[in-house]
Design a protein around this motif. Structure first.
Motif, PDB file in Angstrom:
ATOM      1  N   GLY A 140       0.794  -1.212   0.000  1.00 10.68           N
ATOM      2  CA  GLY A 140       0.000   0.000   0.000  1.00 10.68           C
ATOM      3  C   GLY A 140       0.830   1.268   0.000  1.00 10.68           C
ATOM      4  N   ALA A 141       2.134   1.140   0.320  1.00 10.30           N
ATOM      5  CA  ALA A 141       3.017   2.304   0.364  1.00 10.30           C
ATOM      6  C   ALA A 141       3.810   2.492  -0.920  1.00 10.30           C
ATOM      7  CB  ALA A 141       3.983   2.174   1.550  1.00 10.30           C
ATOM      8  N   VAL A 142       3.582   1.654  -1.928  1.00 13.22           N
ATOM      9  CA  VAL A 142       4.312   1.769  -3.189  1.00 13.22           C
ATOM     10  C   VAL A 142       3.312   1.884  -4.331  1.00 13.22           C
ATOM     11  CG1 VAL A 142       6.226   0.414  -2.262  1.00 13.22           C
ATOM     12  CG2 VAL A 142       4.454  -0.721  -3.582  1.00 13.22           C
ATOM     13  N   ALA A 143       3.819   2.260  -5.494  1.00 17.71           N
ATOM     14  CA  ALA A 143       2.964   2.335  -6.674  1.00 17.71           C
ATOM     15  C   ALA A 143       2.448   0.943  -7.035  1.00 17.71           C
ATOM     16  CB  ALA A 143       3.740   2.931  -7.843  1.00 17.71           C
ATOM     17  N   ALA A 144       1.265   0.897  -7.608  1.00 17.69           N
ATOM     18  CA  ALA A 144       0.673  -0.385  -7.989  1.00 17.69           C
ATOM     19  C   ALA A 144       1.580  -1.113  -8.971  1.00 17.69           C
ATOM     20  CB  ALA A 144      -0.704  -0.164  -8.606  1.00 17.69           C
ATOM     21  N   PRO A 145       2.022  -2.323  -8.664  1.00 15.54           N
ATOM     22  CA  PRO A 145       2.899  -3.054  -9.589  1.00 15.54           C
ATOM     23  C   PRO A 145       2.199  -3.335 -10.923  1.00 15.54           C
ATOM     24  CG  PRO A 145       2.931  -4.049  -7.406  1.00 15.54           C
ATOM     25  CD  PRO A 145       1.803  -3.070  -7.414  1.00 15.54           C
ATOM     26  N   PHE A 146       2.971  -3.249 -11.985  1.00 11.33           N
ATOM     27  CA  PHE A 146       2.461  -3.519 -13.335  1.00 11.33           C
ATOM     28  C   PHE A 146       3.181  -4.747 -13.872  1.00 11.33           C
ATOM     29  CE2 PHE A 146       2.839  -3.190 -17.939  1.00 11.33           C
ATOM     30  CZ  PHE A 146       1.535  -2.926 -18.329  1.00 11.33           C
ATOM     31  N   VAL A 147       2.416  -5.701 -14.377  1.00 15.70           N
ATOM     32  CA  VAL A 147       2.973  -6.948 -14.891  1.00 15.70           C
ATOM     33  C   VAL A 147       2.485  -7.139 -16.321  1.00 15.70           C
ATOM     34  CG1 VAL A 147       3.262  -9.417 -14.474  1.00 15.70           C
ATOM     35  CG2 VAL A 147       2.799  -7.885 -12.557  1.00 15.70           C
ATOM     36  N   ALA A 148       3.408  -7.468 -17.216  1.00 11.34           N
ATOM     37  CA  ALA A 148       3.058  -7.691 -18.620  1.00 11.34           C
ATOM     38  C   ALA A 148       3.680  -8.989 -19.104  1.00 11.34           C
ATOM     39  CB  ALA A 148       3.522  -6.528 -19.488  1.00 11.34           C
ATOM     40  N   VAL A 149       2.924  -9.737 -19.878  1.00 10.14           N
ATOM     41  CA  VAL A 149       3.427 -10.937 -20.542  1.00 10.14           C
ATOM     42  C   VAL A 149       3.676 -10.571 -22.001  1.00 10.14           C
ATOM     43  CG1 VAL A 149       2.961 -13.332 -21.153  1.00 10.14           C
ATOM     44  CG2 VAL A 149       2.074 -12.393 -19.004  1.00 10.14           C
ATOM     45  N   THR A 150       4.903 -10.793 -22.477  1.00 17.49           N
ATOM     46  CA  THR A 150       5.258 -10.418 -23.837  1.00 17.49           C
ATOM     47  C   THR A 150       5.893 -11.595 -24.557  1.00 17.49           C
ATOM     48  OG1 THR A 150       7.543  -9.692 -23.447  1.00 17.49           O
ATOM     49  CG2 THR A 150       5.795  -8.118 -22.932  1.00 17.49           C
ATOM     50  N   GLY A 151       5.888 -11.513 -25.882  1.00 17.39           N
ATOM     51  CA  GLY A 151       6.660 -12.446 -26.680  1.00 17.39           C
ATOM     52  C   GLY A 151       8.124 -12.071 -26.655  1.00 17.39           C
ATOM     53  N   LEU A 152       8.961 -12.881 -27.262  1.00 13.51           N
ATOM     54  CA  LEU A 152      10.394 -12.593 -27.264  1.00 13.51           C
ATOM     55  C   LEU A 152      10.744 -11.377 -28.108  1.00 13.51           C
ATOM     56  CD1 LEU A 152      11.979 -16.142 -27.391  1.00 13.51           C
ATOM     57  CD2 LEU A 152      11.363 -14.735 -25.423  1.00 13.51           C
ATOM     58  N   ASP A 153       9.827 -10.953 -28.979  1.00 16.36           N
ATOM     59  CA  ASP A 153      10.075  -9.755 -29.768  1.00 16.36           C
ATOM     60  C   ASP A 153       9.564  -8.507 -29.077  1.00 16.36           C
ATOM     61  OD1 ASP A 153       7.383 -10.219 -29.935  1.00 16.36           O
ATOM     62  OD2 ASP A 153       7.254 -10.083 -32.126  1.00 16.36           O
ATOM     63  N   GLY A 154       9.108  -8.633 -27.832  1.00 10.66           N
ATOM     64  CA  GLY A 154       8.617  -7.491 -27.086  1.00 10.66           C
ATOM     65  C   GLY A 154       7.143  -7.208 -27.272  1.00 10.66           C
ATOM     66  N   THR A 155       6.463  -7.962 -28.149  1.00  8.67           N
ATOM     67  CA  THR A 155       5.036  -7.738 -28.377  1.00  8.67           C
ATOM     68  C   THR A 155       4.241  -8.153 -27.148  1.00  8.67           C
ATOM     69  OG1 THR A 155       5.318  -8.163 -30.743  1.00  8.67           O
ATOM     70  CG2 THR A 155       3.078  -8.277 -29.856  1.00  8.67           C
ATOM     71  N   GLU A 156       3.450  -7.237 -26.635  1.00 18.05           N
ATOM     72  CA  GLU A 156       2.703  -7.501 -25.412  1.00 18.05           C
ATOM     73  C   GLU A 156       1.520  -8.414 -25.689  1.00 18.05           C
ATOM     74  OE1 GLU A 156       0.071  -4.735 -22.566  1.00 18.05           O
ATOM     75  OE2 GLU A 156       2.211  -4.207 -22.577  1.00 18.05           O
ATOM     76  N   VAL A 157       1.376  -9.464 -24.872  1.00 12.49           N
ATOM     77  CA  VAL A 157       0.265 -10.406 -24.987  1.00 12.49           C
ATOM     78  C   VAL A 157      -0.846 -10.030 -24.014  1.00 12.49           C
ATOM     79  CG1 VAL A 157      -0.426 -12.820 -24.733  1.00 12.49           C
ATOM     80  CG2 VAL A 157       1.811 -12.251 -25.717  1.00 12.49           C
ATOM     81  N   ALA A 158      -0.475  -9.765 -22.768  1.00 12.69           N
ATOM     82  CA  ALA A 158      -1.446  -9.413 -21.738  1.00 12.69           C
ATOM     83  C   ALA A 158      -0.739  -8.598 -20.672  1.00 12.69           C
ATOM     84  CB  ALA A 158      -2.073 -10.669 -21.128  1.00 12.69           C
ATOM     85  N   SER A 159      -1.515  -7.766 -19.969  1.00 16.18           N
ATOM     86  CA  SER A 159      -0.962  -6.955 -18.897  1.00 16.18           C
ATOM     87  C   SER A 159      -1.948  -6.901 -17.744  1.00 16.18           C
ATOM     88  CB  SER A 159      -0.642  -5.541 -19.394  1.00 16.18           C
ATOM     89  OG  SER A 159      -1.826  -4.864 -19.780  1.00 16.18           O
ATOM     90  N   TYR A 160      -1.420  -6.569 -16.579  1.00 10.69           N
ATOM     91  CA  TYR A 160      -2.259  -6.539 -15.381  1.00 10.69           C
ATOM     92  C   TYR A 160      -1.636  -5.565 -14.393  1.00 10.69           C
ATOM     93  CZ  TYR A 160      -4.365  -8.216 -10.975  1.00 10.69           C
ATOM     94  OH  TYR A 160      -4.991  -8.309  -9.764  1.00 10.69           O
ATOM     95  N   THR A 161      -2.402  -4.593 -13.932  1.00  6.50           N
ATOM     96  CA  THR A 161      -1.982  -3.669 -12.888  1.00  6.50           C
ATOM     97  C   THR A 161      -2.605  -4.125 -11.577  1.00  6.50           C
ATOM     98  OG1 THR A 161      -1.864  -1.840 -14.467  1.00  6.50           O
ATOM     99  CG2 THR A 161      -1.949  -1.275 -12.128  1.00  6.50           C
TER     100      THR A 161
END
Length: 669
Positions: A101-122
């Protein structure tokens, strides 16, 4: 098209080789556990964490950091694994926030090996939790999917691991946090945050397209990047100077509250004139078709050329870490693929003998060699670009960032302002020995230094004469102390020395002969007592004055400038009381301008037992000879550190200290 998940939502994964990117506002721990069909983690061998970062098909960061890259190869997981749980935790017990609660909401992203984002979740709605299951990758009917979980645990890692079926969850959690503490103790400063306004203007070739096909842990770095909230470590994004700040200093520094006597131990603020938008960085001349653009010194954003160069050096450091990680991951993938193909050949009795088996083995080795050659070609291209950039940047560096052999020192004049950072030495990796990146540490020092006079852990240099290694360690300390004296305005920085054994006179000669020491070195037990008592009293007086808002009541003869205490051959000459005072200075001193530099062999201090462990962890270890003990905050590579020593036969150190001493005399009149 990327899917932005909410808690509980899932989506299929289009491929099995992935990268999971994590961004947070503070250093956090990222790990993963493997579960079977019943959702149970069978043993500690199914946990990837900083102390054990690699499992079959899984690799995580080796230390706490604000940004992480986790590599996943779902096809390479053990057959019994049906689920991968991505874990995040705060490094409780080593400083920093103790709840999400004392830090910014973590952001998580699943990407391919070329950096293309598949899904993300804050991950939102966290408060007392200190550990959280961010995502789970799971297999259903032969199809891999990702689900946003966001399950937090106020009991931390131990409660989380217990919930996943581990019997010794508390012991395992303690081992993980111990590994994190060791990693933080050897880590260099955090990197600059990457934001839309503050990102570097890079001129490197597009690495992701070619390297991403064969890399794992860091592939696709130059592809689509996940959003990253601002961090408090490292240089700040370009922004107008502000009157407030928190955590580590930003480019504008924390709140500046200079008192009538000038006591101010926050990071020096940028010039008021910088309130206007920063001028754009210099641009390179147009490149020829098919050729990379020519590098330019200062091609990063910032409010001054100094800040641009600082951010550019950090960008080079990060680029070298990423491209090397991509190369190593590509080589590992090629080896793994070859082993799988060879195992397949050997598992078929019909192909074990005869020409069919030989041909299959030769084809597998040829594929491996081709993949490695392709990865090396990409690495060599990136290294050539970084080397060209280093050759342009190095001559443009200011005194504080420059090596001792840089011609800029021949035009040295005592500065009027404190710089952003100080060069402690150089860093390089085994694959790129000729590309050296300056190791810059922010000023004022927030962390003391330990110059290790013990045997190097690297096999590259071996000293049979411990006295020679100790002499080099002390010379390294003197060179760094001289740098600190040289980059501060006259009267704003002082050096004190404890030499209990009295055997350091030769190495201390540049400081003694120039007259920059306000007090003679402390010799023997009485000298140790006198120096520690003087600095302890100064810390206590300034602390009381600042807390009570009565800085005008400080004694007129009290030196309110920054202070550095060099302790030679620690803990020789120190009793229990002196050790306690030194720990007090290490804990309380930096906030009021008193910093430590120990020249010591840790084995010599083993008689004190664990009492000194917090002191060692609080210091940044440097070595007088090249040694691969430092880690970067992104990948966790073991970087070889090269100390910032004066070239043999050079008199630049004496010339610089003579000017410092003259300026101090004129200032004191």
């Amino acid at each position: 098209m990327a899917v932005e998940l909410v808690r509980g939502q899932n989506t299929p994964l289009p491929q099995t080789r992935l990268e999971i990117r994590v961004s947070a506002g503070k250093p956090i721990v990222a790990g993963a556990t493997l579960s079977d069909a019943q959702g149970k983690v069978r043993s500690a061998e199914w946990i990837a964490h900083p102390g054990s970062p690699q499992l079959p098909g899984l690799e995580v960061s080796q230390q706490a950091a604000a940004d992480h890259r986790l590599a996943v190869d779902l096809e390479a997981l053990p057959d019994a694994v049906e689920q991968v749980n991505v874990l995040l935790a705060l490094p409780v017990g080593v400083g920093g926030p103790v709840r999400f609660g004392a830090v910014a909401a973590p952001f998580v992203a699943v990407t391919g090996l070329d950096g293309t984002e598949v899904a993300s979740y804050t991950i939102t709605d966290l408060d007392p939790e200190s550990a959280v299951v961010a995502l789970e990758l799971y297999r259903r009917n032969g199809v891999w999917k990702v689900r946003a979980v966001g399950q937090g645990y106020a009991g931390g890692l131990a409660e989380m691991l217990a919930d996943q079926g581990l019997d010794q969850s508390r012991e395992i959690a303690s081992q993980i946090l111990d590994a994190v503490a060791r990693g933080m103790a050897r880590s260099v400063a955090a990197p600059p945050p990457r934001t839309a306004e503050g990102d570097r203007v890079r001129h490197t070739a597009a690495t992701a397209g070619s390297a991403g096909e064969h890399s794992g842990a860091a592939a696709g770095e130059h592809g689509a990047a996940a959003p990253q909230p601002p961090t408090t470590g490292g240089p700040a994004p370009a922004q107008p100077p502000t009157a407030n700040g928190a955590g580590q200093p930003t480019a504008s520094g924390p709140t500046q509250t200079p008192n009538s006597d000038g006591v101010n131990y926050a990071h020096p603020s940028r010039r008021p004139a910088a309130a206007a938008p920063p001028s754009p960085p210099p641009t390179a001349p147009p490149a020829q078709p098919g050729q990379p653009a020519q590098p330019v010194a200062g091609d990063a954003t910032g409010w001054s050329m100094e800040e641009r160069l600082y951010n550019q050096v950090w960008g080079m450091f990060e680029d070298l870490a990423r491209t090397t990680a991509a190369y190593r991951s590509a080589v590992d993938f090629a080896e793994s693929r070859m082993e799988q193909e060879l195992d397949k050949v050997l598992s078929d009795p019909r192909s074990r003998i005869g020409g069919t088996g030989d041909a299959a083995r030769e084809a597998a080795r040829a594929k491996q060699a081709k993949l490695v050659d392709q990865a090396r070609e990409v690495l060599d291209r990136d290294l050539a670009q970084l080397k060209a950039e280093a050759e342009v940047v190095e001559p443009a560096l200011p005194h504080a960032f420059a090596a001792w052999d840089n011609p800029v020192w021949h035009a040295y004049r005592v500065p009027m302002e404190v710089p952003m950072a100080l060069r402690l030495g150089d860093l390089h990796l085994p694959e790129s020995a000729d590309v050296r990146i300056p190791l810059l540490m922010r000023l004022p020092l927030e962390r003391g230094l330990w110059i290790d006079s013990g045997r190097s852990s690297s096999g590259s240099v071996t000293f049979h004469d411990s006295a020679e290694l100790h002499r080099l360690a002390l010379e390294t300390a003197v060179a760094l102390a001289a740098r600190l004296l040289a980059v501060y305005p006259a009267g704003d920085f002082s050096v004190h020395v404890i030499d209990a054994g009295g055997g350091a006179a030769g190495s201390l000669a540049p400081l003694l002969q120039s007259g920059v020491l306000p007090h003679p070195p402390g010799h023997g037990a009485p000298g140790v007592t006198e120096v520690l008592a003087r600095l302890t009293k100064r810390v206590e007086l300034v602390q009381m004055a600042i807390r009570g808002g009565a800085t005008d009541a400080l004694p007129p003869d009290l030196d309110t400038g920054e202070q550095l205490l060099i302790v030679n051959d620690f803990p020789h000459g120190f009793d229990d009381r002196a050790v306690t005072q030194l720990r007090y200075l290490a804990d309380e001193g930096p906030a009021v301008g008193v910093h430590l530099m120990l020249v010591a062999d840790r084995e010599d201090a083993s008689a004190y037992g664990p009492i000194l462990d917090p002191l060692w962890r609080s210091l940044l270890r440097l070595t007088p000879v090249p040694d691969d003990h430092l880690a970067d905050p992104w990948i966790g590579h073991a970087w070889t550190y090269q100390p910032a020593l004066v070239p043999p036969g050079s008199t630049v150190l004496q010339q610089v200290l003579a000017q410092v001493a003259q300026a101090r005399r004129e200032w004191g009149r």
